[in-house]
Design an enzyme around this catalytic site. Structure first.
Site, PDB file in Angstrom:
ATOM      1  N   LEU A  33       0.821  -1.217   0.000  1.00  0.00           N
ATOM      2  CA  LEU A  33       0.000   0.000   0.000  1.00  0.00           C
ATOM      3  C   LEU A  33       0.854   1.265   0.000  1.00  0.00           C
ATOM      4  O   LEU A  33       1.895   1.337   0.646  1.00  0.00           O
ATOM      5  CB  LEU A  33      -0.931   0.011   1.218  1.00  0.00           C
ATOM      6  CG  LEU A  33      -1.933  -1.145   1.322  1.00  0.00           C
ATOM      7  CD1 LEU A  33      -2.919  -0.891   2.472  1.00  0.00           C
ATOM      8  CD2 LEU A  33      -2.682  -1.379   0.020  1.00  0.00           C
ATOM      9  N   GLY A  36      -1.572   6.287  -2.824  1.00  0.00           N
ATOM     10  CA  GLY A  36      -2.721   6.144  -3.732  1.00  0.00           C
ATOM     11  C   GLY A  36      -3.803   5.281  -3.091  1.00  0.00           C
ATOM     12  O   GLY A  36      -4.986   5.650  -3.050  1.00  0.00           O
ATOM     13  N   HIS A  37      -3.400   4.130  -2.573  1.00  0.00           N
ATOM     14  CA  HIS A  37      -4.350   3.274  -1.853  1.00  0.00           C
ATOM     15  C   HIS A  37      -4.932   4.015  -0.648  1.00  0.00           C
ATOM     16  O   HIS A  37      -6.125   3.922  -0.355  1.00  0.00           O
ATOM     17  CB  HIS A  37      -3.655   1.997  -1.356  1.00  0.00           C
ATOM     18  CG  HIS A  37      -3.035   1.156  -2.420  1.00  0.00           C
ATOM     19  ND1 HIS A  37      -1.676   0.994  -2.546  1.00  0.00           N
ATOM     20  CD2 HIS A  37      -3.581   0.403  -3.403  1.00  0.00           C
ATOM     21  CE1 HIS A  37      -1.416   0.184  -3.555  1.00  0.00           C
ATOM     22  NE2 HIS A  37      -2.556  -0.192  -4.102  1.00  0.00           N
ATOM     23  N   ASP A 153      -5.964   2.911 -12.842  1.00  0.00           N
ATOM     24  CA  ASP A 153      -6.229   1.737 -13.688  1.00  0.00           C
ATOM     25  C   ASP A 153      -7.561   1.998 -14.398  1.00  0.00           C
ATOM     26  O   ASP A 153      -8.594   1.442 -14.037  1.00  0.00           O
ATOM     27  CB  ASP A 153      -6.272   0.479 -12.827  1.00  0.00           C
ATOM     28  CG  ASP A 153      -4.945   0.253 -12.106  1.00  0.00           C
ATOM     29  OD1 ASP A 153      -4.024  -0.285 -12.720  1.00  0.00           O
ATOM     30  OD2 ASP A 153      -4.824   0.671 -10.932  1.00  0.00           O
TER      31      ASP A 153
HETATM   32  P1  AMP Z   1      -3.477  -2.374  -6.861  1.00  0.00           P
HETATM   33  O1  AMP Z   1      -3.041  -2.716  -5.476  1.00  0.00           O
HETATM   34  O2  AMP Z   1      -2.392  -1.846  -7.738  1.00  0.00           O
HETATM   35  O3  AMP Z   1      -4.279  -3.474  -7.494  1.00  0.00           O
HETATM   36  O4  AMP Z   1      -4.471  -1.161  -6.689  1.00  0.00           O
HETATM   37  C1  AMP Z   1      -5.580  -1.214  -5.845  1.00  0.00           C
HETATM   38  C2  AMP Z   1      -6.460  -0.039  -6.105  1.00  0.00           C
HETATM   39  O5  AMP Z   1      -5.738   1.166  -5.863  1.00  0.00           O
HETATM   40  C3  AMP Z   1      -6.941   0.015  -7.564  1.00  0.00           C
HETATM   41  O6  AMP Z   1      -8.293   0.438  -7.600  1.00  0.00           O
HETATM   42  C4  AMP Z   1      -6.015   1.032  -8.167  1.00  0.00           C
HETATM   43  O7  AMP Z   1      -6.557   1.691  -9.277  1.00  0.00           O
HETATM   44  C5  AMP Z   1      -5.823   1.983  -6.998  1.00  0.00           C
HETATM   45  N1  AMP Z   1      -4.586   2.739  -7.162  1.00  0.00           N
HETATM   46  C6  AMP Z   1      -3.339   2.254  -7.454  1.00  0.00           C
HETATM   47  N2  AMP Z   1      -2.467   3.255  -7.606  1.00  0.00           N
HETATM   48  C7  AMP Z   1      -3.157   4.415  -7.401  1.00  0.00           C
HETATM   49  C8  AMP Z   1      -2.804   5.810  -7.424  1.00  0.00           C
HETATM   50  N3  AMP Z   1      -1.572   6.217  -7.697  1.00  0.00           N
HETATM   51  N4  AMP Z   1      -3.780   6.719  -7.173  1.00  0.00           N
HETATM   52  C9  AMP Z   1      -5.050   6.312  -6.905  1.00  0.00           C
HETATM   53  N5  AMP Z   1      -5.441   5.012  -6.872  1.00  0.00           N
HETATM   54  C10 AMP Z   1      -4.511   4.080  -7.121  1.00  0.00           C
END
Ligand code: AMP
Length: 308
Positions: A33, A36-37, A153
């Site tokens: 995490l 962004g998360h 994404d």
């Molecule tokens: P992931 O762990 O990469 O699968 O991401 C989990 C969630 O966090 C997904 O909905 C991603 O789109 C979101 N996410 C990842 N990176 C960012 C970011 N930089 N800003 C906002 N949301 C993000």
């Protein structure tokens, strides 16, 4: 903060909350995490009574075994960050809990047709079936009233919205803005795998999107010119290999030829061994709003200035 590994335990814990009239928000993640998360969890905490964060590196959505093996895993730090951001539950199941029988493929999977044919879908065969399947399962297990996904994404967000519509799932999908580093690089769990040189080179993704958006904002109507502007910017970085740099309709994700109103600029590129994606909205002003003296002929000069 409750750390849960079993599906029955998650469903039971959240059922109690729903029965008490509390609104459950779900934030699906693959862990590692970052801010962004964190922004998704904080938004969920501000809009719901209880937030569950899922941390699961979903093997079904990896098209390359090496990428799956190299994916960062930092559960203890993830639990601390989720807690600090306002989550009450972290669901971190082992693979066998999500997919009994793994590595045999599950008998039932979810396929979203159309939207998944292009872009990430064609570059990463099977990726979106894995995403759609795990998201559907997580929604079924948690039964949230809202689920939070990042625009980072962008195609994934479209796929999730489509499956929720098509399967009539009783959940509101909330899209959240991309969180970036001060130099523009979108935060990603994969950034931790970049060497210092690659990390510096990776900033070209955002610059390319900005170059594309600047030409759209200035009135460029030919998507080809905007693609070329992005490709040209990306071409300046030898450590970067472009997969795609596209101009698409923000809803259908179909490539656009002539830009009218809003489009989404999407790109994917390998920076050294790490594949990164990013995207940006761009809006072409209505004809009457294009700055005076900027007829279509001017866009050629614009493209040249940008470096096409
Ligand atoms: P992931 O762990 O990469 O699968 O991401 C989990 C969630 O966090 C997904 O909905 C991603 O789109 C979101 N996410 C990842 N990176 C960012 C970011 N930089 N800003 C906002 N949301 C993000």
């Amino acid at each position: 903060m409750q750390l849960i590994e079993q599906v029955v335990e998650l469903s039971a814990a959240l059922q109690v909350e729903r029965a008490a009239g509390r609104r459950v928000g779900l934030v699906p993640t693959m862990g590692a995490l970052h801010a962004g998360h964190q922004s998704l969890i904080e938004r969920a905490a501000s809009e719901c009574d209880l937030v569950a964060v899922t941390v699961f590196v979903n093997p079904l959505q990896f098209d390359e075994i090496g990428d799956l093996a190299a994916y960062p895993r930092t559960l203890a730090a993830d639990v601390a960050m989720a807690d600090a951001a306002g989550a009450s539950v972290v669901f971190a199941p082992p693979v066998a809990e999500m997919y009994p029988g793994h590595p045999a493929p599950p008998a039932t999977t979810v396929h979203v047709a159309g939207l998944t044919d292009r872009l990430e879908g064609s570059s990463r065969p099977g990726h979106f079936d894995g995403v759609a399947t795990v998201v559907t399962k997580l929604l079924a297990m948690a039964g949230p009233c809202r689920a939070y996904f990042g625009e980072k994404d962008f195609q994934q967000l479209g796929v999730v919205r489509q499956l929720v519509r098509d399967l009539c799932l009783p959940v509101e999908v909330v899209g959240c803005a991309t969180v970036r580093e001060p130099d523009g690089l979108a935060l990603s769990s994969r950034n931790s795998r970049l060497s210092p040189d690659e990390r510096r080179a990776a900033t070209v993704l955002h610059r390319a999107l900005q170059a594309g958006a600047a030409s759209v904002d200035a009135g460029e109507r030919r998507a080809g010119q905007v693609r070329a502007a992005m490709a040209s910017e990306l071409g300046r970085e030898p450590l970067v290999t472009v997969d795609y740099a596209e101009v698409v309709d923000p809803r259908s994700l179909e490539p656009v030829d002539e830009i009218v109103g809003e489009v989404r600029l999407l790109l994917a590129a390998a920076v050294g061994p790490v594949r990164l994606i990013d995207n940006l909205a761009a809006v072409r002003p209505a004809a009457g709003d294009v700055p005076a003296g900027r007829a279509d002929d001017d866009t050629v000069a614009d493209a040249e200035r940008i470096g096409v």
